[in-house]
Design a protein around this motif. Sequence first.
Motif, PDB file in Angstrom:
ATOM      1  N   VAL A  95      -1.998  -1.228  -3.646  1.00 46.12           N
ATOM      2  CA  VAL A  95      -2.868  -0.059  -3.616  1.00 46.12           C
ATOM      3  C   VAL A  95      -1.989   1.112  -4.045  1.00 46.12           C
ATOM      4  O   VAL A  95      -1.141   1.557  -3.281  1.00 46.12           O
ATOM      5  N   ARG A 134      -8.915   3.315  -1.079  1.00 43.57           N
ATOM      6  CA  ARG A 134      -8.677   1.890  -0.817  1.00 43.57           C
ATOM      7  C   ARG A 134      -7.743   1.672   0.361  1.00 43.57           C
ATOM      8  O   ARG A 134      -7.787   0.615   1.003  1.00 43.57           O
ATOM      9  N   LEU A 135      -6.886   2.641   0.651  1.00 49.25           N
ATOM     10  CA  LEU A 135      -5.962   2.475   1.765  1.00 49.25           C
ATOM     11  C   LEU A 135      -6.726   2.331   3.074  1.00 49.25           C
ATOM     12  O   LEU A 135      -6.409   1.466   3.898  1.00 49.25           O
ATOM     13  N   ALA A 155       0.827  -1.210   0.000  1.00 44.91           N
ATOM     14  CA  ALA A 155       0.000   0.000   0.000  1.00 44.91           C
ATOM     15  C   ALA A 155       0.857   1.255   0.000  1.00 44.91           C
ATOM     16  O   ALA A 155       1.706   1.444   0.870  1.00 44.91           O
ATOM     17  N   GLU A 175      -8.255  -1.123   3.257  1.00 41.02           N
ATOM     18  CA  GLU A 175      -7.271  -2.174   3.525  1.00 41.02           C
ATOM     19  C   GLU A 175      -6.789  -2.122   4.970  1.00 41.02           C
ATOM     20  O   GLU A 175      -6.586  -3.165   5.604  1.00 41.02           O
TER      21      GLU A 175
END
Length: 284
Positions: free
Chosen positions: A108, A17-18, A4, A21
């Motif tokens: 990511v 998205r971080l 990421a 996750e």
Amino acid sequence: MVLAGTPIGDPADAPPRLAAELAGADVIAAEDTRRLRRLAQELGVTPSGRVVSYFEANERMRTPELVTQLLDGARVLLVTDAGMPSVSDPGYRLVTAAVAAGVQVTAVPGPSAVLTALALSGLPVDRFCFEGFLPRKAGERTRTLTANAAEPRTMVYFEAPHRLGETLTAMAQVFGADRAAAVCRELTKTYEEIKRGTLADLAAWAADGVRGEITVVVAGAEPKRLGEDAAPQELAALVAKREAAGEHRKAAIAAVAAETGLSKRIVFDAVVLAKGEAEAEAEA
């Protein structure tokens, strides 16, 4: 496994998205666990998985443990302090081990100091190379820069602020004082600064000290042209080198002509002359 990218300065640059996750990973391997928790707080996320440290001093020991967890089905998220894991940061060792174990690795995408500095530098961006941190010792640094001196692509370096002045001075000595460059400081942060100029000018600017995280972008070397006084043997050798690398002779002749500024006819005649001389020597 998920690599990421994390913000290089402004937390608002974090990809959506971080956060997802961070919230859903079974294990989060972080270069600095305290910085990770601050980032999670800024993103309004509470990690539900186990958080472990993963940095230069312990990555050799921690990697087999993480691979075992991956093989057991755990979703492992790897984050570093800023930017993308593996790019001058921990990560390469774990990626290599995970791939060797047959584990799927994805990412990511996130902010990158390399690409951000390159885009803001004002220097050519069609071709570039990333050189990371230079050696700290003066002799090793000079040898590395000497090896890079003829590099035609734009070059990107990381450097510590307290070494910036001496590094720019060394670059000016090896690359030439007039080589164009840019120093990108504190990218995406409140005091972001992009300083552009020649290496000599930038070295003088940095002599009194510079603060913050630094990325240096340096223009590639101008191609050397042999000119009208080039010996036929030199031209033929350049063509032969390209042919040995797999180029067809016609394409090699055209490339050498463009490289030297000479006409294709002159280069062609040099190749024919060299071939004739070689055949004459063979018959002698």
